[in-house]
Design a protein around this motif. Structure first.
Motif, PDB file in Angstrom:
ATOM      1  N   SER A  47      -7.240  -3.758   0.567  1.00  0.00           N
ATOM      2  CA  SER A  47      -8.299  -4.307  -0.401  1.00  0.00           C
ATOM      3  C   SER A  47      -8.273  -3.352  -1.125  1.00  0.00           C
ATOM      4  O   SER A  47      -8.157  -2.021  -1.233  1.00  0.00           O
ATOM      5  CB  SER A  47      -9.492  -4.664   0.250  1.00  0.00           C
ATOM      6  N   HIS A  60       0.550  -1.096   0.052  1.00  0.00           N
ATOM      7  CA  HIS A  60       0.284  -0.169  -0.074  1.00  0.00           C
ATOM      8  C   HIS A  60       0.825   1.028   0.116  1.00  0.00           C
ATOM      9  O   HIS A  60       1.503   1.503   0.888  1.00  0.00           O
ATOM     10  CB  HIS A  60      -0.682   0.359   1.188  1.00  0.00           C
ATOM     11  N   PHE A 113      -2.913   3.807  10.766  1.00  0.00           N
ATOM     12  CA  PHE A 113      -3.476   3.091  10.056  1.00  0.00           C
ATOM     13  C   PHE A 113      -3.793   1.902   9.583  1.00  0.00           C
ATOM     14  O   PHE A 113      -4.708   1.170   9.536  1.00  0.00           O
ATOM     15  CB  PHE A 113      -3.131   3.545   8.336  1.00  0.00           C
ATOM     16  N   ILE A 114      -2.906   1.099  10.288  1.00  0.00           N
ATOM     17  CA  ILE A 114      -1.909  -0.437  10.813  1.00  0.00           C
ATOM     18  C   ILE A 114      -3.613  -0.623  11.478  1.00  0.00           C
ATOM     19  O   ILE A 114      -4.226  -1.928  10.911  1.00  0.00           O
ATOM     20  CB  ILE A 114      -1.349  -0.891  10.932  1.00  0.00           C
ATOM     21  N   ASP A 115      -3.519  -0.242  12.739  1.00  0.00           N
ATOM     22  CA  ASP A 115      -4.792  -0.835  13.773  1.00  0.00           C
ATOM     23  C   ASP A 115      -6.177  -0.003  13.911  1.00  0.00           C
ATOM     24  O   ASP A 115      -6.357  -1.315  14.035  1.00  0.00           O
ATOM     25  CB  ASP A 115      -3.801   0.737  15.133  1.00  0.00           C
ATOM     26  N   GLN A 116      -5.834   0.729  12.745  1.00  0.00           N
ATOM     27  CA  GLN A 116      -8.073   0.632  12.432  1.00  0.00           C
ATOM     28  C   GLN A 116      -8.203  -0.034  11.102  1.00  0.00           C
ATOM     29  O   GLN A 116      -9.119  -0.692  11.010  1.00  0.00           O
ATOM     30  CB  GLN A 116      -7.597   2.662  11.633  1.00  0.00           C
ATOM     31  N   MET A 117      -7.503  -0.547  10.053  1.00  0.00           N
ATOM     32  CA  MET A 117      -7.259  -0.897   9.214  1.00  0.00           C
ATOM     33  C   MET A 117      -6.906  -3.096   9.297  1.00  0.00           C
ATOM     34  O   MET A 117      -7.764  -3.702   8.394  1.00  0.00           O
ATOM     35  CB  MET A 117      -7.234  -0.574   7.947  1.00  0.00           C
ATOM     36  N   GLY A 118      -5.996  -2.979   9.354  1.00  0.00           N
ATOM     37  CA  GLY A 118      -5.271  -4.147   9.060  1.00  0.00           C
ATOM     38  C   GLY A 118      -5.494  -4.678   7.748  1.00  0.00           C
ATOM     39  O   GLY A 118      -5.288  -3.793   7.019  1.00  0.00           O
ATOM     40  N   ASP A 119      -5.464  -5.854   7.846  1.00  0.00           N
ATOM     41  CA  ASP A 119      -5.574  -6.311   6.534  1.00  0.00           C
ATOM     42  C   ASP A 119      -5.863  -5.804   5.465  1.00  0.00           C
ATOM     43  O   ASP A 119      -5.641  -5.484   4.554  1.00  0.00           O
ATOM     44  CB  ASP A 119      -5.370  -8.275   6.583  1.00  0.00           C
ATOM     45  N   ASN A 120      -7.233  -5.021   5.863  1.00  0.00           N
ATOM     46  CA  ASN A 120      -8.440  -4.394   5.094  1.00  0.00           C
ATOM     47  C   ASN A 120      -7.696  -3.578   4.249  1.00  0.00           C
ATOM     48  O   ASN A 120      -7.898  -2.493   2.987  1.00  0.00           O
ATOM     49  CB  ASN A 120      -9.335  -3.453   5.594  1.00  0.00           C
ATOM     50  N   ILE A 121      -6.228  -3.323   4.546  1.00  0.00           N
ATOM     51  CA  ILE A 121      -5.087  -1.669   3.719  1.00  0.00           C
ATOM     52  C   ILE A 121      -5.200  -2.289   2.596  1.00  0.00           C
ATOM     53  O   ILE A 121      -5.217  -1.437   1.089  1.00  0.00           O
ATOM     54  CB  ILE A 121      -3.829  -1.452   4.060  1.00  0.00           C
TER      55      ILE A 121
END
Length: 92
Positions: A92, A57, A82-90
Motif C-alpha cells: 500500500s 516491495h 514484516f509479512i506476518d505484521q503487515m500482510g498485503d498492506n506491504i
C-alpha cells in the motif's frame, strides 16, 4: 567512449546475480544483500501476485554484517516478520 572509460577508470555496473526466491505464506522473498565497504547490507525484495499483477516491495535495511550469508539470513527473517505484521498492506 570505451577509450575514455578505460583511461579514467570508469567501471561497468556489476551483472545482477540470479536469486532464487524463498516462498513464505504466498509471498516470494528475494535475498539480495548489497556489498558495501567489505561488508554486506541487508536488502532484497518481497513480491506477491495480487489480481494477476505482481506487486513488489523493495527492502533495504541500515544493518550491515560481515558476510553475505549472514545478510541473506537476516533479510529472510526480517522479511518474514514484516509479512506476518503487515500482510498485503506491504504494497500500500
Amino acid at each position: 567512449m570505451g577509450l575514455f572509460s578505460r583511461l579514467f577508470g570508469a567501471k561497468s555496473a556489476p551483472e545482477p546475480k540470479e536469486v532464487t526466491p524463498v516462498e513464505y505464506k504466498g509471498y516470494l522473498i528475494y535475498q539480495e544483500a548489497m556489498a558495501e565497504g567489505g561488508q554486506f547490507r541487508i536488502a532484497g525484495r518481497i513480491t506477491k501476485t495480487i489480481d494477476n499483477e505482481v506487486k513488489t516491495h523493495r527492502f533495504i535495511r541500515s544493518d550491515v554484517v560481515p558476510s553475505q550469508a549472514d545478510a541473506d539470513d537476516l533479510m529472510l527473517r526480517k522479511a518474514q516478520m514484516f509479512i506476518d505484521q503487515m500482510g498485503d498492506n506491504i504494497f500500500s
